[in-house]
Design a protein around this motif. Structure first.
Motif, PDB file in Angstrom:
ATOM      1  N   GLN A   1       0.706  -1.115  -0.078  1.00 14.56           N
ATOM      2  CA  GLN A   1      -0.066   0.099  -0.067  1.00 14.56           C
ATOM      3  C   GLN A   1       0.975   1.256   0.001  1.00 14.56           C
ATOM      4  N   VAL A   2       0.662   2.261  -0.895  1.00 12.36           N
ATOM      5  CA  VAL A   2       1.197   3.508  -1.185  1.00 12.36           C
ATOM      6  C   VAL A   2       0.337   4.746  -0.878  1.00 12.36           C
ATOM      7  N   HIS A   3       0.830   5.645  -0.227  1.00  9.64           N
ATOM      8  CA  HIS A   3       0.420   6.966  -0.193  1.00  9.64           C
ATOM      9  C   HIS A   3       1.379   7.789  -0.349  1.00  9.64           C
ATOM     10  N   VAL A   4       1.021   8.996  -0.965  1.00  5.57           N
ATOM     11  CA  VAL A   4       1.844  10.347  -0.981  1.00  5.57           C
ATOM     12  C   VAL A   4       0.996  11.627  -0.671  1.00  5.57           C
TER      13      VAL A   4
ATOM     14  N   GLY B   1       9.467   2.153  -5.727  1.00  5.42           N
ATOM     15  CA  GLY B   1       8.408   3.534  -6.237  1.00  5.42           C
ATOM     16  C   GLY B   1       8.538   4.378  -5.001  1.00  5.42           C
ATOM     17  N   PRO B   2       8.174   5.673  -5.414  1.00 12.64           N
ATOM     18  CA  PRO B   2       8.125   6.806  -4.127  1.00 12.64           C
ATOM     19  C   PRO B   2       6.941   6.550  -3.328  1.00 12.64           C
ATOM     20  N   GLY B   3       6.905   7.608  -2.188  1.00 11.44           N
ATOM     21  CA  GLY B   3       5.754   7.385  -1.310  1.00 11.44           C
ATOM     22  C   GLY B   3       6.118   6.863   0.011  1.00 11.44           C
ATOM     23  N   VAL B   4       5.047   6.798   0.751  1.00 14.93           N
ATOM     24  CA  VAL B   4       5.105   5.882   1.922  1.00 14.93           C
ATOM     25  C   VAL B   4       4.452   4.574   1.740  1.00 14.93           C
ATOM     26  N   VAL B   5       5.193   3.500   1.595  1.00 14.16           N
ATOM     27  CA  VAL B   5       4.965   2.160   1.404  1.00 14.16           C
ATOM     28  C   VAL B   5       4.850   1.304   2.534  1.00 14.16           C
TER      29      VAL B   5
END
Length: 436
Positions: free
Chosen positions: A248-251, A409-413
């Motif tokens: 799960q990813v969020h930016v 990939g970027p973001g909080v994962v």
């Protein structure tokens, strides 16, 4: 026990007081989301002003307007707009209102026109917005009508990888900045190759609060085991817990997605691999090659889905976009686009469409599962009982976990999809906008 204020009537509050009350009661950082935000009319009005009139909203896809003169009419925060491809090939958008007496200028959903003529008094505009014709204007206006000042009202427009976004905000955050790091994931969905929309977007009404749809797609894979439990019984997936595997990813700005993986099979057209490698970075292509599904939301109300299913014994992917358009606190219009890789074979496109129809079309088995749930949640949140007014949803799942540091990939994962971090991030940004 979560403490809440009792006997508070939002309908007696000013906008500032509603915003302050939201600030006190909506606590995403603690996993506390009150039910009243799903059913209150004053919250709905404030959302329209603070969010939908201020931020970027999807209007369509460039493949819907392939030729000079093509146009579509779409809704932008409750107002009709014309999106048109001019004779110079550029895309423009205008408020769908004649500048003479305010009549709706165009009543068709789509078409091809070099100019638009008002059905009330016959004022005519180029598809680039300029007023070019007024019946008897020299006689009845004495040649004094300033036609230049009566051009159609422009809508701020920008695009990304074929997606057309509009906003009523005359000075918005640039679209590329608004999307931020989430562009890395959007590239896999709509930028892996040239994509095209097949058929017109489908529209249907759901008696549901719009945020439930956005929330469901931004982080909720947990419901799949139960709500979509039939897919395991039908043999479409190995077991009900398959939906946990992945990331799960969020930016920033409220965007987020769930990425189901690993996938032992490649469910995209293999003959397009050279194109994918040309359009994506090596890390993006590696992720795409291992994806079994990808579900996410671009704040506030654009959701996407890349889903893999078997059709006629062969694994196939389908790619869809959906817009959760608020009509009322308890009603939304859902608009869905089906996209395919433009250079794929006709057989691949046909099977991908079959996969879409079976799963997440308006009549698809998964879409029916979800909208049934969305409707019941909305009905419960609209109650006037004190237990409803003071009830808080629990969004604490995964708060004990730490994000991974080595994701490509970027973001909080996070290392699997069963967490509500993406929803907490969504509501944090929602609250920031509501207080702004």
């Amino acid at each position: 026990m979560i403490e809440t204020k009792t006997n508070v009537h939002l309908d007696e509050m000013s906008r500032e007081e509603v915003a302050n009350y939201l600030s006190e009661t909506v606590r995403p950082e603690d996993g506390v989301i009150p039910a009243y935000i799903m059913g209150d009319e004053n919250v709905n009005k404030l959302e329209h002003e603070k969010i939908f009139m201020k931020t970027w909203l999807l209007l369509g896809h460039e493949s819907e307007l392939p030729n000079k003169g093509d146009f579509i009419t779409r809704d932008l925060a409750g107002y009709s707009v014309i999106v048109s491809r001019g004779q110079d090939g550029s895309l423009r958008a205008f408020y769908n209102m004649c500048t003479h007496r305010g009549m709706k200028l165009c009543r068709a959903d789509k078409g091809n026109k070099g100019q638009f003529t008002c059905p009330y008094h016959g004022f005519t505009y180029k598809n680039s917005g300029e007023l070019i014709g007024v019946p008897l204007q020299k006689d009845i206006y004495g040649g004094q009508l300033d036609m230049e000042k009566m051009s159609l009202h422009n809508v701020t427009l920008d695009t990304y990888k074929g997606l057309i976004f509009g906003t009523w905000n005359e000075n918005p955050e640039p679209l590329l900045e608004f999307l931020g790091d989430f562009k890395w994931y959007l590239d896999i969905v709509v930028g892996r190759t040239e994509m095209e929309v097949i058929g017109p977007p489908q529209k249907f009404i759901v008696h549901s609060q719009w945020k439930i749809g956005s929330d469901n797609f931004v982080s909720d894979s947990y419901h799949t085991m139960v709500t979509h439990g039939s897919i395991a019984k039908l043999g479409m997936v190995p077991n009900a817990a398959y939906s946990k595997k992945g990331y799960q990813v969020h930016v920033k700005n409220g965007h987020g997605c769930n990425i189901g993986m690993p996938n032992p099979d490649f469910a995209f057209p293999e003959e397009l691999i050279p194109e994918y490698k040309e359009n994506l970075s090596s890390d993006q292509f590696e992720l795409m090659s291992n994806v079994k599904n990808m579900i996410g939301t671009v704040f506030p109300n654009l959701s996407f889905l890349v889903s893999h299913t078997k059709v006629k014994g062969k694994l196939i992917s389908n790619t869809t976009l959906r817009l959760w358009k608020p009509i009322a606190p308890d009603k939304m219009e859902v608009m869905t686009w089906f996209l395919v890789d433009k250079n794929a074979s006709e057989d691949w496109k046909y099977r991908s469409r079959e996969s879409y129809i079976l799963t997440f079309s308006p009549s698809g088995i998964f879409e029916q599962d979800d909208t049934e749930v969305f409707t019941d949640i909305t009905q419960a949140a609209a109650g006037t009982l004190p237990i409803v007014k003071n009830f808080n949803y629990n969004y604490t799942m995964g708060m004990h976990r730490e994000p991974v540091k080595d994701f490509i990939g970027p973001g909080v994962v996070y290392p699997d999809k069963f967490t509500e971090a993406g929803s907490r991030n969504f509501y944090s940004y929602w609250l920031d906008m509501m207080k702004a």
